[in-house]
Design an enzyme around this catalytic site. Structure first.
Site, PDB file in Angstrom:
ATOM      1  N   ARG A   1     -26.983  -3.913  18.137  1.00  0.00           N
ATOM      2  CA  ARG A   1     -26.248  -4.254  16.922  1.00  0.00           C
ATOM      3  C   ARG A   1     -26.744  -5.585  16.346  1.00  0.00           C
ATOM      4  O   ARG A   1     -26.887  -5.734  15.126  1.00  0.00           O
ATOM      5  CB  ARG A   1     -24.742  -4.326  17.206  1.00  0.00           C
ATOM      6  CG  ARG A   1     -23.897  -4.604  15.974  1.00  0.00           C
ATOM      7  CD  ARG A   1     -24.103  -3.548  14.908  1.00  0.00           C
ATOM      8  NE  ARG A   1     -23.412  -3.859  13.666  1.00  0.00           N
ATOM      9  CZ  ARG A   1     -23.792  -3.416  12.484  1.00  0.00           C
ATOM     10  NH1 ARG A   1     -24.860  -2.641  12.370  1.00  0.00           N
ATOM     11  NH2 ARG A   1     -23.116  -3.739  11.404  1.00  0.00           N
TER      12      ARG A   1
ATOM     13  N   LEU B   1     -12.762  -5.530  18.564  1.00  0.00           N
ATOM     14  CA  LEU B   1     -11.895  -4.356  18.658  1.00  0.00           C
ATOM     15  C   LEU B   1     -12.254  -3.543  19.886  1.00  0.00           C
ATOM     16  O   LEU B   1     -13.428  -3.261  20.136  1.00  0.00           O
ATOM     17  CB  LEU B   1     -12.059  -3.471  17.411  1.00  0.00           C
ATOM     18  CG  LEU B   1     -11.328  -2.125  17.457  1.00  0.00           C
ATOM     19  CD1 LEU B   1      -9.821  -2.336  17.355  1.00  0.00           C
ATOM     20  CD2 LEU B   1     -11.817  -1.202  16.354  1.00  0.00           C
TER      21      LEU B   1
ATOM     22  N   ARG C   1       0.828  -1.202   0.000  1.00  0.00           N
ATOM     23  CA  ARG C   1       0.000   0.000   0.000  1.00  0.00           C
ATOM     24  C   ARG C   1       0.868   1.260   0.000  1.00  0.00           C
ATOM     25  O   ARG C   1       2.044   1.222   0.326  1.00  0.00           O
ATOM     26  CB  ARG C   1      -0.926   0.001   1.219  1.00  0.00           C
ATOM     27  CG  ARG C   1      -2.045  -1.014   1.137  1.00  0.00           C
ATOM     28  CD  ARG C   1      -2.830  -1.109   2.431  1.00  0.00           C
ATOM     29  NE  ARG C   1      -2.074  -1.784   3.490  1.00  0.00           N
ATOM     30  CZ  ARG C   1      -2.540  -2.009   4.712  1.00  0.00           C
ATOM     31  NH1 ARG C   1      -3.750  -1.587   5.048  1.00  0.00           N
ATOM     32  NH2 ARG C   1      -1.798  -2.641   5.602  1.00  0.00           N
TER      33      ARG C   1
ATOM     34  N   HIS D   1      -0.985   0.763  16.165  1.00  0.00           N
ATOM     35  CA  HIS D   1      -1.296  -0.457  16.912  1.00  0.00           C
ATOM     36  C   HIS D   1      -0.255  -0.713  17.999  1.00  0.00           C
ATOM     37  O   HIS D   1       0.417  -1.748  18.033  1.00  0.00           O
ATOM     38  CB  HIS D   1      -1.381  -1.663  15.966  1.00  0.00           C
ATOM     39  CG  HIS D   1      -2.449  -1.531  14.911  1.00  0.00           C
ATOM     40  ND1 HIS D   1      -3.792  -1.545  15.212  1.00  0.00           N
ATOM     41  CD2 HIS D   1      -2.370  -1.371  13.562  1.00  0.00           C
ATOM     42  CE1 HIS D   1      -4.504  -1.409  14.096  1.00  0.00           C
ATOM     43  NE2 HIS D   1      -3.657  -1.287  13.088  1.00  0.00           N
TER      44      HIS D   1
ATOM     45  N   GLU E   1      -5.850   4.416  13.753  1.00  0.00           N
ATOM     46  CA  GLU E   1      -6.854   3.526  14.360  1.00  0.00           C
ATOM     47  C   GLU E   1      -7.543   4.090  15.594  1.00  0.00           C
ATOM     48  O   GLU E   1      -8.507   3.495  16.089  1.00  0.00           O
ATOM     49  CB  GLU E   1      -6.241   2.159  14.699  1.00  0.00           C
ATOM     50  CG  GLU E   1      -5.290   2.130  15.872  1.00  0.00           C
ATOM     51  CD  GLU E   1      -3.853   2.440  15.501  1.00  0.00           C
ATOM     52  OE1 GLU E   1      -2.971   2.261  16.362  1.00  0.00           O
ATOM     53  OE2 GLU E   1      -3.604   2.850  14.339  1.00  0.00           O
TER      54      GLU E   1
ATOM     55  N   TYR F   1      -0.997   4.005  10.750  1.00  0.00           N
ATOM     56  CA  TYR F   1      -1.451   2.999  11.708  1.00  0.00           C
ATOM     57  C   TYR F   1      -0.291   2.686  12.648  1.00  0.00           C
ATOM     58  O   TYR F   1       0.849   2.495  12.202  1.00  0.00           O
ATOM     59  CB  TYR F   1      -1.879   1.717  10.999  1.00  0.00           C
ATOM     60  CG  TYR F   1      -3.180   1.822  10.242  1.00  0.00           C
ATOM     61  CD1 TYR F   1      -4.372   2.049  10.905  1.00  0.00           C
ATOM     62  CD2 TYR F   1      -3.206   1.684   8.854  1.00  0.00           C
ATOM     63  CE1 TYR F   1      -5.574   2.147  10.210  1.00  0.00           C
ATOM     64  CE2 TYR F   1      -4.397   1.783   8.154  1.00  0.00           C
ATOM     65  CZ  TYR F   1      -5.580   2.015   8.842  1.00  0.00           C
ATOM     66  OH  TYR F   1      -6.763   2.112   8.147  1.00  0.00           O
TER      67      TYR F   1
ATOM     68  N   ASP G   1      -3.553  -7.347  14.666  1.00  0.00           N
ATOM     69  CA  ASP G   1      -2.824  -6.085  14.805  1.00  0.00           C
ATOM     70  C   ASP G   1      -2.843  -5.578  16.243  1.00  0.00           C
ATOM     71  O   ASP G   1      -1.943  -4.852  16.671  1.00  0.00           O
ATOM     72  CB  ASP G   1      -3.413  -5.003  13.897  1.00  0.00           C
ATOM     73  CG  ASP G   1      -2.801  -5.026  12.502  1.00  0.00           C
ATOM     74  OD1 ASP G   1      -1.622  -5.382  12.382  1.00  0.00           O
ATOM     75  OD2 ASP G   1      -3.506  -4.685  11.542  1.00  0.00           O
TER      76      ASP G   1
ATOM     77  N   LYS H   1       1.616   1.439   7.372  1.00  0.00           N
ATOM     78  CA  LYS H   1       1.891   0.571   8.516  1.00  0.00           C
ATOM     79  C   LYS H   1       2.810   1.250   9.519  1.00  0.00           C
ATOM     80  O   LYS H   1       3.470   2.244   9.239  1.00  0.00           O
ATOM     81  CB  LYS H   1       2.521  -0.745   8.045  1.00  0.00           C
ATOM     82  CG  LYS H   1       1.539  -1.663   7.336  1.00  0.00           C
ATOM     83  CD  LYS H   1       0.293  -1.958   8.170  1.00  0.00           C
ATOM     84  CE  LYS H   1       0.572  -2.810   9.387  1.00  0.00           C
ATOM     85  NZ  LYS H   1      -0.647  -3.028  10.209  1.00  0.00           N
TER      86      LYS H   1
END
Length: 372
Positions: A203, A240, A15, A96, A118, A94, A270, A75
């Site tokens: 949900r 998450l 990416r 993490h 994130e 990101y 992650d 990343k």
């Protein structure tokens, strides 16, 4: 502002932090964009494409990091990249950090300002910069899960949708958020028997209506997870907790009791993973087997479909990049609570409460740092 885009160096990460259209928007807004040569190649973009957008090309990452005021990546920075960061420089990517204390230490030592995609929020309390990659990972989880069920891959030899006269595979999805919903869409589309577990009753009601009763919704408890995991052909972990380590919802004892050749796909890897037996893998070597159960735990799943992922990610990140560049980092953080929620590290301090708790580090609020 001078914005730098280094080439991603994580295993099979193709990416790009900025696609040429995004670079063009930044240049039109009066900013400079410096892109490492071949940074977009994995997503199908050449250096010529970036130059046509008004960006400049750097020969290597060292030149990008040395010149840029803000680094935009995909990343988390690798060890050699952390060493190039400096005080006063901003990293937007990101991160993490919860399951990665080594990276956290390196960022703290660098003195940089690190804003994590994130944990950036929106007015609805959602995570808009995580959403596009959660969509991709959710959809991919069913594709890779279906392939991992092939006998040659160590799986049970089960076709996800079955055929007339043969029942379909049972797919269990733990978590009914963005990733889980997109996984369910793919699994239902392929004709699987799909069960979604979540702790949010509202949900579950939404999912039941959205799928027109074609899935089974179950309130998530440890007993329910055990019951459905043990009967499943494919279990997808899609839980998450923003900024924090993922909870270990499927224990090693449950894994040991699952069917031989069953498959688990850990989208939460992650953030440390939600299966107790998980550990991060790469696209080079994506699976391993524990007690006869195939584990797929690739930590950058969307990198495999880099062009789709880069475009989807840029659609979400560009407005925030423009805001940071147009207003300046400190002003943007001061004015936008959602960007402040994305701030994980600044000037040697951990500035996100959930991240600090996960790392066992002291939490320092941004306003206290500013006052100091």
């Amino acid at each position: 502002m001078l914005i730098g885009v280094p080439k991603e160096i994580k295993n099979h990460e193709y990416r790009a932090g900025l696609v040429p259209d995004s670079a063009k928007e930044l240049v039109r807004a009066g900013h400079q964009v410096l892109v490492e040569s071949q940074a977009g190649a994995g997503s199908g973009y050449s250096d010529v494409d970036y130059e046509a957008a008004g960006a400049q090309i750097a020969a290597n990452a060292e030149q990008v990091f040395a010149a840029a005021e803000m680094i935009v990546k995909v990343k988390e920075p690798q060890v050699q990249e952390c060493a190039l960061l400096r005080p006063g420089q901003t990293l937007f990517t990101y991160l993490h950090l919860a399951p990665d204390p080594d990276q956290a230490e390196a960022l703290l030592e660098s003195g940089c300002t690190a804003i994590a995609y994130e944990t950036v929020t929106d007015e609805e309390g959602r995570l808009p910069l995580l959403t596009p990659m959660s969509e991709v990972a959710g959809r991919m989880s069913v594709q890779v899960g279906a392939t991992s069920l092939h006998k040659a891959e160590g799986g049970r030899g089960v076709l996800l949708g079955g055929v007339p006269g043969v029942e379909p595979a049972k797919v269990v999805i733990i978590g009914g958020g963005v990733s889980g919903t997109h996984a369910a869409q793919m699994a239902v589309g392929l004709g699987a028997n799909v069960t979604v577990l979540d702790k949010n009753l509202d949900r579950l009601k939404e999912l039941d209506v959205a799928f027109n009763h074609r899935i089974t919704t179950v309130y998530s408890t440890s007993a329910a997870i055990e019951k459905h995991a043990l009967d499943a052909d494919l279990v997808i972990g899609a839980v998450l907790i923003p900024g924090a380590a993922a909870p270990k919802l499927v224990t090693k004892e449950m894994i040991a009791q699952m069917k031989d050749g069953a498959v688990v796909v850990d989208i939460a890897i992650d953030q440390g993973g939600c299966f107790e037996t998980s550990h991060a893998t790469t696209h080079d070597d994506p699976t391993f087997i524990v007690d006869g159960v195939v584990h797929y735990c690739v930590a950058n799943m969307p990198g495999a479909v880099a062009r789709t992922s880069s475009q989807a990610l840029n659609n979400a990140t560009l407005p925030f990049i423009l805001e940071l560049a147009n207003k300046g980092i400190d002003n943007a953080l001061a004015e936008n609570v959602h960007l402040r929620n994305g701030l994980n590290v600044k000037a040697g301090h951990v500035t996100h409460k959930a991240v600090a708790e996960a790392l066992g580090k002291p939490f320092q609020a941004l306003k206290l740092i500013a006052a100091a």
